[in-house]
Design a protein around this motif. Sequence first.
Motif, PDB file in Angstrom:
ATOM      1  N   SER A 189      -1.854  -5.497  -0.312  1.00  0.00           N
ATOM      2  CA  SER A 189      -2.559  -4.879   0.806  1.00  0.00           C
ATOM      3  C   SER A 189      -3.272  -3.658   0.250  1.00  0.00           C
TER       4      SER A 189
ATOM      5  N   ARG B  10      -5.291  -6.105   4.662  1.00  0.00           N
ATOM      6  CA  ARG B  10      -6.591  -5.487   4.458  1.00  0.00           C
ATOM      7  C   ARG B  10      -7.414  -6.266   3.440  1.00  0.00           C
TER       8      ARG B  10
ATOM      9  N   GLN C  11       0.382   4.762  -1.562  1.00  0.00           N
ATOM     10  CA  GLN C  11      -0.979   5.044  -1.090  1.00  0.00           C
ATOM     11  C   GLN C  11      -1.926   5.518  -2.204  1.00  0.00           C
TER      12      GLN C  11
ATOM     13  N   GLN D 137      -4.434   4.063  -5.220  1.00  0.00           N
ATOM     14  CA  GLN D 137      -5.063   2.871  -5.748  1.00  0.00           C
ATOM     15  C   GLN D 137      -4.692   2.631  -7.208  1.00  0.00           C
TER      16      GLN D 137
ATOM     17  N   ASP E 270      -4.472  10.060   7.941  1.00  0.00           N
ATOM     18  CA  ASP E 270      -3.855   9.260   6.871  1.00  0.00           C
ATOM     19  C   ASP E 270      -2.814   8.266   7.373  1.00  0.00           C
TER      20      ASP E 270
ATOM     21  N   VAL F 243      -5.178  -0.299  -0.802  1.00  0.00           N
ATOM     22  CA  VAL F 243      -5.237   1.062  -0.269  1.00  0.00           C
ATOM     23  C   VAL F 243      -6.609   1.351   0.328  1.00  0.00           C
ATOM     24  N   VAL F 244      -7.660   1.025  -0.415  1.00  0.00           N
ATOM     25  CA  VAL F 244      -9.042   1.222   0.020  1.00  0.00           C
ATOM     26  C   VAL F 244      -9.817  -0.072  -0.226  1.00  0.00           C
ATOM     27  N   THR F 245     -11.067  -0.119   0.206  1.00  0.00           N
ATOM     28  CA  THR F 245     -11.824  -1.368   0.118  1.00  0.00           C
ATOM     29  C   THR F 245     -12.527  -1.561  -1.215  1.00  0.00           C
TER      30      THR F 245
ATOM     31  N   SER G  39     -10.224   3.151   3.800  1.00  0.00           N
ATOM     32  CA  SER G  39      -9.421   1.943   4.022  1.00  0.00           C
ATOM     33  C   SER G  39     -10.115   1.032   5.037  1.00  0.00           C
TER      34      SER G  39
ATOM     35  N   VAL H 289       0.816  -1.210   0.000  1.00  0.00           N
ATOM     36  CA  VAL H 289       0.000   0.000   0.000  1.00  0.00           C
ATOM     37  C   VAL H 289       0.853   1.264   0.000  1.00  0.00           C
TER      38      VAL H 289
ATOM     39  N   THR I 168      -6.587   6.223   6.882  1.00  0.00           N
ATOM     40  CA  THR I 168      -6.896   6.677   5.529  1.00  0.00           C
ATOM     41  C   THR I 168      -8.363   6.458   5.194  1.00  0.00           C
TER      42      THR I 168
END
Length: 337
Positions: free
Chosen positions: A108, A134, A85, A87, A216, A110-112, A186, A53, A183
């Motif tokens: 891993s 994550r 960081q 995506q 962040d 950055v966001v879902t 995330s 990430v 973040t």
Amino acid sequence: MLSRRNFLTSAAFAGATVAVGTLDGCSKKSTAAAAGSSGGTSAKTITLGFSQVGSESGWRAANTQSIKDSATAAAITLKFSDAEQKQENQIQAIRDYISQKVDVISFSPVVTTGWDTVLKEAKAAKIPVVLTDRSVDSDPSLFVTLVGSDFEAEGERAAHLLEKVLALPGAPKTVNIAVLEGTTGSAPAIDRAKGFKKIADASHPEWKIVASQTGDFTRDGGKQVMAAFLTAHPEINVLFAHNDDMGLGAITSIEAAGKKPGTDILIVSIDGTHDGFVAMTQGKINAIAECNPLLGPQLMDTIKTVLGGGSVPAWIKTKEGDFMAADAAAALPNRKY
């Protein structure tokens, strides 16, 4: 669409995790095991494409080192990229790994959200994906498993640690909480906030969250946001930081405001980094819920099992502990990150 919080309920996915035996990539051990049924196959080194990430914290640095060291120890060829960081950088890295025909991809996120398209591309290329640290809000059939922590439980554990801190002599009765969030978007930021709020809402009507904003996951972000919090809300007497680095940054601003961290403003954070434990020994952080970054060995074992045609759980959780400031001095010499 299933998130980290509920994707384990997919029974169909759990059964699907074993459907990887047709892939070409395999370890020397798994190749040898399969040789009897394939008429003899030459050993092939596993190539892992891993997208990290970023390098936003001490926790992340330890996580990266664990993955690199463990790949070397497992004789796995590692192709590594740092998404900084972003995506879009991770998606491009995953596509690069697909074009390079690696044996397995891990990242891993950055966001879902926003991963379905590239994960479908990996599936179409018959390259299994193992998530680390994550999870994502995607069809669970698009990845094999998650190796990582239970972030919602970490938020709950942080709330329970705050209960213990507030039970100590001299603790305030009126609880005005500032939250330094991870973040935005995330998984750890979403789930740690949810877990903490779950305990607060259920058991502590006297707890009031007066300010909450992302830092962040960085030390500088924690410093800047905490400075703004203290200007707007001088009544703050508790800080919940989603990670140690933001908590450590906040300490700088608390001291600059003429207040004493750990006394005037009680601090509970998540991670358990070496620097976080040092701050606990100094009385500046009151408690930490551990989030273990040393996922490398588990990840490499999982990859070998998957490529060998074995079954793995839908979620492989890491083992973690909770620490009060009184525990810090004894535990500090054993911290590995």
